[in-house]
Design a protein around this motif. Structure first.
Motif, PDB file in Angstrom:
ATOM      1  N   LYS A 260     -79.605 -24.263 -32.346  1.00  0.00           N
ATOM      2  CA  LYS A 260     -79.168 -23.231 -31.977  1.00  0.00           C
ATOM      3  C   LYS A 260     -80.175 -22.140 -31.250  1.00  0.00           C
ATOM      4  O   LYS A 260     -79.797 -21.480 -30.310  1.00  0.00           O
ATOM      5  N   LYS A 261     -80.867 -22.186 -32.009  1.00  0.00           N
ATOM      6  CA  LYS A 261     -82.058 -20.888 -31.336  1.00  0.00           C
ATOM      7  C   LYS A 261     -82.749 -21.433 -30.195  1.00  0.00           C
ATOM      8  O   LYS A 261     -82.873 -20.663 -29.256  1.00  0.00           O
ATOM      9  N   MET A 262     -82.874 -22.795 -29.890  1.00  0.00           N
ATOM     10  CA  MET A 262     -83.504 -23.430 -28.710  1.00  0.00           C
ATOM     11  C   MET A 262     -82.595 -23.569 -27.629  1.00  0.00           C
ATOM     12  O   MET A 262     -82.712 -23.324 -26.466  1.00  0.00           O
ATOM     13  N   GLU A 263     -81.251 -23.771 -27.925  1.00  0.00           N
ATOM     14  CA  GLU A 263     -80.058 -24.186 -26.915  1.00  0.00           C
ATOM     15  C   GLU A 263     -79.194 -23.126 -26.700  1.00  0.00           C
ATOM     16  O   GLU A 263     -78.478 -23.333 -25.795  1.00  0.00           O
ATOM     17  N   GLY A 264     -79.083 -22.370 -27.837  1.00  0.00           N
ATOM     18  CA  GLY A 264     -78.185 -21.291 -27.596  1.00  0.00           C
ATOM     19  C   GLY A 264     -76.727 -21.857 -28.144  1.00  0.00           C
ATOM     20  O   GLY A 264     -75.917 -21.154 -27.953  1.00  0.00           O
ATOM     21  N   ILE A 265     -76.619 -22.796 -28.703  1.00  0.00           N
ATOM     22  CA  ILE A 265     -75.234 -23.670 -29.094  1.00  0.00           C
ATOM     23  C   ILE A 265     -75.593 -24.444 -30.054  1.00  0.00           C
ATOM     24  O   ILE A 265     -76.691 -25.118 -30.303  1.00  0.00           O
ATOM     25  N   ALA A 266     -74.789 -24.781 -31.181  1.00  0.00           N
ATOM     26  CA  ALA A 266     -74.636 -25.813 -32.109  1.00  0.00           C
ATOM     27  C   ALA A 266     -74.559 -27.113 -31.571  1.00  0.00           C
ATOM     28  O   ALA A 266     -74.139 -27.454 -30.716  1.00  0.00           O
ATOM     29  N   PRO A 267     -75.331 -27.944 -32.440  1.00  0.00           N
ATOM     30  CA  PRO A 267     -75.433 -29.371 -31.921  1.00  0.00           C
ATOM     31  C   PRO A 267     -74.075 -30.043 -31.720  1.00  0.00           C
ATOM     32  O   PRO A 267     -73.931 -30.764 -30.830  1.00  0.00           O
ATOM     33  N   ASN A 333     -60.856 -18.332 -19.741  1.00  0.00           N
ATOM     34  CA  ASN A 333     -60.970 -19.298 -20.890  1.00  0.00           C
ATOM     35  C   ASN A 333     -62.287 -19.901 -20.632  1.00  0.00           C
ATOM     36  O   ASN A 333     -62.288 -21.278 -20.552  1.00  0.00           O
ATOM     37  N   PRO A 334     -63.326 -19.413 -20.175  1.00  0.00           N
ATOM     38  CA  PRO A 334     -64.710 -19.908 -19.887  1.00  0.00           C
ATOM     39  C   PRO A 334     -65.370 -20.518 -21.027  1.00  0.00           C
ATOM     40  O   PRO A 334     -65.285 -19.956 -22.241  1.00  0.00           O
ATOM     41  N   ASP A 335     -66.185 -21.715 -21.240  1.00  0.00           N
ATOM     42  CA  ASP A 335     -66.837 -22.341 -22.194  1.00  0.00           C
ATOM     43  C   ASP A 335     -68.356 -21.667 -21.991  1.00  0.00           C
ATOM     44  O   ASP A 335     -68.893 -21.549 -22.953  1.00  0.00           O
ATOM     45  N   LEU A 336     -68.768 -21.163 -21.031  1.00  0.00           N
ATOM     46  CA  LEU A 336     -70.048 -20.682 -20.738  1.00  0.00           C
ATOM     47  C   LEU A 336     -70.211 -19.901 -19.264  1.00  0.00           C
ATOM     48  O   LEU A 336     -69.491 -20.046 -18.287  1.00  0.00           O
ATOM     49  N   ILE A 337     -71.078 -18.841 -19.658  1.00  0.00           N
ATOM     50  CA  ILE A 337     -71.377 -18.127 -18.379  1.00  0.00           C
ATOM     51  C   ILE A 337     -72.623 -18.109 -18.068  1.00  0.00           C
ATOM     52  O   ILE A 337     -73.673 -17.692 -18.886  1.00  0.00           O
ATOM     53  N   ILE A 338     -73.028 -18.473 -16.973  1.00  0.00           N
ATOM     54  CA  ILE A 338     -74.684 -18.495 -16.449  1.00  0.00           C
ATOM     55  C   ILE A 338     -74.706 -17.647 -15.282  1.00  0.00           C
ATOM     56  O   ILE A 338     -74.101 -17.418 -14.387  1.00  0.00           O
ATOM     57  N   ALA A 339     -75.700 -16.566 -15.422  1.00  0.00           N
ATOM     58  CA  ALA A 339     -75.975 -15.409 -14.503  1.00  0.00           C
ATOM     59  C   ALA A 339     -77.469 -15.526 -13.969  1.00  0.00           C
ATOM     60  O   ALA A 339     -78.386 -15.904 -14.882  1.00  0.00           O
ATOM     61  N   VAL A 358     -68.129 -15.075 -25.053  1.00  0.00           N
ATOM     62  CA  VAL A 358     -68.277 -16.524 -24.776  1.00  0.00           C
ATOM     63  C   VAL A 358     -70.006 -16.623 -24.427  1.00  0.00           C
ATOM     64  O   VAL A 358     -70.709 -15.459 -24.332  1.00  0.00           O
ATOM     65  N   GLN A 359     -70.474 -17.742 -24.636  1.00  0.00           N
ATOM     66  CA  GLN A 359     -71.817 -17.792 -24.726  1.00  0.00           C
ATOM     67  C   GLN A 359     -72.477 -17.586 -23.197  1.00  0.00           C
ATOM     68  O   GLN A 359     -71.879 -18.217 -22.086  1.00  0.00           O
ATOM     69  N   THR A 360     -73.187 -16.682 -22.941  1.00  0.00           N
ATOM     70  CA  THR A 360     -73.695 -16.380 -21.597  1.00  0.00           C
ATOM     71  C   THR A 360     -75.108 -16.376 -21.517  1.00  0.00           C
ATOM     72  O   THR A 360     -76.126 -15.854 -22.596  1.00  0.00           O
ATOM     73  N   GLU A 361     -75.725 -17.120 -20.611  1.00  0.00           N
ATOM     74  CA  GLU A 361     -77.013 -17.483 -20.250  1.00  0.00           C
ATOM     75  C   GLU A 361     -77.603 -16.824 -19.096  1.00  0.00           C
ATOM     76  O   GLU A 361     -76.957 -16.844 -18.086  1.00  0.00           O
ATOM     77  N   ILE A 362     -78.887 -16.579 -19.277  1.00  0.00           N
ATOM     78  CA  ILE A 362     -79.526 -16.059 -17.877  1.00  0.00           C
ATOM     79  C   ILE A 362     -80.525 -16.833 -17.371  1.00  0.00           C
ATOM     80  O   ILE A 362     -81.566 -17.324 -18.161  1.00  0.00           O
ATOM     81  N   ILE A 363     -80.522 -16.948 -15.924  1.00  0.00           N
ATOM     82  CA  ILE A 363     -81.532 -17.991 -15.233  1.00  0.00           C
ATOM     83  C   ILE A 363     -82.796 -16.832 -14.880  1.00  0.00           C
ATOM     84  O   ILE A 363     -82.459 -16.048 -14.140  1.00  0.00           O
ATOM     85  N   THR A 364     -83.785 -17.134 -15.299  1.00  0.00           N
ATOM     86  CA  THR A 364     -85.033 -16.214 -15.139  1.00  0.00           C
ATOM     87  C   THR A 364     -85.679 -16.304 -13.846  1.00  0.00           C
ATOM     88  O   THR A 364     -86.475 -15.656 -13.395  1.00  0.00           O
ATOM     89  N   HIS A 365     -85.387 -17.396 -13.144  1.00  0.00           N
ATOM     90  CA  HIS A 365     -86.092 -17.725 -11.750  1.00  0.00           C
ATOM     91  C   HIS A 365     -85.499 -16.682 -10.553  1.00  0.00           C
ATOM     92  O   HIS A 365     -84.614 -16.088 -10.813  1.00  0.00           O
ATOM     93  N   ASP A 366     -86.613 -16.495  -9.668  1.00  0.00           N
ATOM     94  CA  ASP A 366     -86.238 -15.455  -8.570  1.00  0.00           C
ATOM     95  C   ASP A 366     -85.112 -16.157  -7.599  1.00  0.00           C
ATOM     96  O   ASP A 366     -84.922 -17.460  -7.801  1.00  0.00           O
ATOM     97  N   ASP A 367     -84.430 -15.516  -7.113  1.00  0.00           N
ATOM     98  CA  ASP A 367     -83.161 -15.694  -6.197  1.00  0.00           C
ATOM     99  C   ASP A 367     -83.604 -16.753  -5.322  1.00  0.00           C
ATOM    100  O   ASP A 367     -82.861 -17.839  -5.192  1.00  0.00           O
ATOM    101  N   GLU A 368     -84.750 -16.750  -4.487  1.00  0.00           N
ATOM    102  CA  GLU A 368     -85.138 -17.517  -3.353  1.00  0.00           C
ATOM    103  C   GLU A 368     -85.737 -18.747  -3.948  1.00  0.00           C
ATOM    104  O   GLU A 368     -85.859 -19.821  -3.404  1.00  0.00           O
TER     105      GLU A 368
END
Length: 536
Positions: A260-267, A333-339, A358-368
């Motif tokens: 969960k620490k690595m993937e943000g979700i239980a197996p 009723n989302p299962d996941l939000i990615i921003a 809900v579980q919310t994850e952040i993508i760290t790459h630049d937009d381009e």
């Protein structure tokens, strides 16, 4: 003044860059790199992980790795589960003399070979990015500027690496230990035991291990185990405790916690999400989801700009991002939000609200950097093959388009104008990586002289009248405080017709939301726009 004294006013050796390429390698791929006669090779890794074999030596490539190889060597870069983004640079060394012409120097002319240090690495990347962007320039002054940038990069490298060289035997020992771990990850092992087996002091072992992999030993081992556990969760019906034991965890509770620490979700939830149809919200990244074959349950919308019409999500509900709270997303009723990172930084409070329901994850790459974003989301959703196929298809399409443009409009320049009711601004942030980077159409020198910030603030009619770009692309920005449609009055202004490209009927309107986006679908549509207007 004698010649010996005069010669001390300039360096005895000067370094000239002969080539630069930005490489993106997919997982489980390889790339051969070799310089021409007398050329050194420099590898600077921006993201990912791989191994490079140079002659008889092997080096681990991780983010912020910098490696220089002697002339006459061939390099083979190979990725495993991770992708890799890097700059590949070739350069030569010349000796400067009062009595003789410049000549190629021996390999010893560059004193730093192998794995090197460049801190801060962001400064190294900034220099390489600018050098790569300006490498197509034909203007002698611009080429000189690029040479100065390259010499600045060499100065940084030499300044930090001329006093120490890593002990090869120690690095080889740790490298062998890493190979052993990769093959026996499920075995019980400790750092002290691994260091002892490698005949290296534990503190040295940990430091070199981190240099080679970017991780501490236990982090590396746990990631290997979790990665294999993820495969077993999707491919088998084994129980959680059985999978935990199979990959090397004796304790199911500890396995669950690490997972969960690595993937943000239980197996268990990971297995459910990836086997079923996950309900995803990814505002302003719908292009990425659709490329992977995933339809979002709600789409980004903006009160001023509207929806991303080019995606044709006509049946998907819209969500206005200008509202103060994102909590209404819970009604979908989302299962996941990615921003995206940029969107998260701009709307931190709203996304922090989402984390409550809900579980919310952040993508760290630049937009381009949509390649990296696509691969990251694909890895999260188990759709790596779709991502690599899309990237391959886009690169093929872009290469063909660039070839056609080279034959048709050589040495032509462009400017991209963003037209609102209040002002006309010059965009580089969204359009330059595509038009110049992907298609090779060069921004007009007046555009290049503008900083991104200055361009965003707007330009005067006098500036536009002096702009002799061969082509102008423009899009209407509808977000303003005046009445709807008032932005179009700018192109009915008498001075609009005095702009050279407009007068020559080489000014082309394009869709605002398509061109202010990065992604497979947006960029593919942009290629069609450019070819339809400049070639067809």
């Amino acid at each position: 003044m004698n010649n010996e004294t005069a010669s001390r006013r300039y360096p005895f050796v000067i370094y000239i860059m002969t080539g630069i390429r930005k490489l993106h390698m997919a997982p489980f791929s390889s790339e051969k790199c070799k310089g021409l006669d007398g050329e050194y090779m420099l590898f600077a890794v921006m993201d990912g992980a791989a191994e490079v074999k140079i002659g008889s030596r092997s080096f681990g490539l991780i983010r912020e790795s910098l490696i220089v190889a002697e002339p006459g060597q061939a390099a083979l870069c190979s990725t495993q589960a991770n992708s890799l983004s890097l700059y590949f640079v070739t350069f030569k060394a010349f000796r400067v003399s009062d009595t003789a012409a410049w000549r190629y120097e021996s390999p010893e002319a560059f004193p730093c070979i192998g794995a090197l240090t460049c801190v801060p690495f962001s400064q190294c990347v900034d220099l390489l990015e600018t050098i790569e962007q300006h490498s197509p320039d034909d203007n002698d002054l611009m080429r000189f500027y690029n040479h100065v940038r390259f010499e600045e990069l060499i100065r940084l490298v030499l300044q930090q690496n001329t006093r120490a060289t890593p002990a090869l035997n120690l690095r080889d020992s740790v490298k062998s230990s890493i190979d052993y771990i990769s093959d026996h990850y499920a075995d019980q092992m400790t750092v002290s035991q691994l260091a002892s087996d490698a005949n290296v002091f534990q503190w040295q072992y940990t430091r070199i291990f981190k240099e080679l992999t970017g991780q501490f030993p236990l982090e590396f081992i746990n990631k290997l185990r979790i990665d294999h556990a993820k495969q077993l969760l999707l491919k088998t019906e084994d129980r959680i405790h059985e999978i935990a034991q199979h990959v090397g965890f004796n304790n199911e509770f500890y396995f669950n916690r690490r997972f969960k620490k690595m993937e943000g979700i239980a197996p268990g939830r990971y297995r459910h999400h990836h086997r079923g149809k996950i309900r995803i919200v990814s505002l302003l990244m719908e292009d990425i989801l659709l490329t992977l074959g995933v339809t979002p349950i709600v789409q980004w919308s903006h009160a001023g700009w509207g929806r991303q019409e080019y995606l044709r999500l006509d049946t998907v509900p819209a969500f206005d991002v200008l509202q103060n709270s994102f909590e209404p997303l819970a009604t979908f009723n989302p299962d996941l939000i990615i921003a995206r990172r940029s969107d998260y930084e701009y709307r931190t409070n709203q996304y922090e609200q989402c984390k409550r329901f809900v579980q919310t994850e952040i993508i760290t790459h630049d937009d381009e950097d949509w390649y990296s974003t696509l691969r990251t989301v694909a890895n999260r959703l188990g759709r790596i093959d779709q991502a690599e196929l899309a990237i391959q298809q886009y690169e093929t399409k872009a290469a063909k388009a660039r070839s056609r443009l080279t034959r048709s409009i050589t040495n032509r320049t462009y400017a991209f104008l963003r037209i609102s009711a209040e002002c006309i601004s010059v965009d580089q942030t969204y359009t330059k990586p595509f038009l110049w980077g992907d298609l090779g159409i060069v921004p007009h020198p007046m555009v290049q002289e503008l900083t991104c910030e200055a361009g965003r603030k707007g330009v005067t009619w006098e500036w536009l009248q002096e702009l002799e770009a061969d082509y102008i692309f423009f899009a209407f920005d509808k977000w303003h405080e005046q009445e709807a449609g008032s932005e179009r009055r700018q192109v009915t202004h008498p001075l609009w017709q005095t702009i050279p490209a407009v007068r020559n009927r080489h000014a082309f309107e394009v869709d605002f939301m398509t061109w202010m986006n990065h992604g497979y679908l947006a960029n593919s549509k942009k290629i069609d726009d450019v070819l339809n207007r400049l070639v067809n």
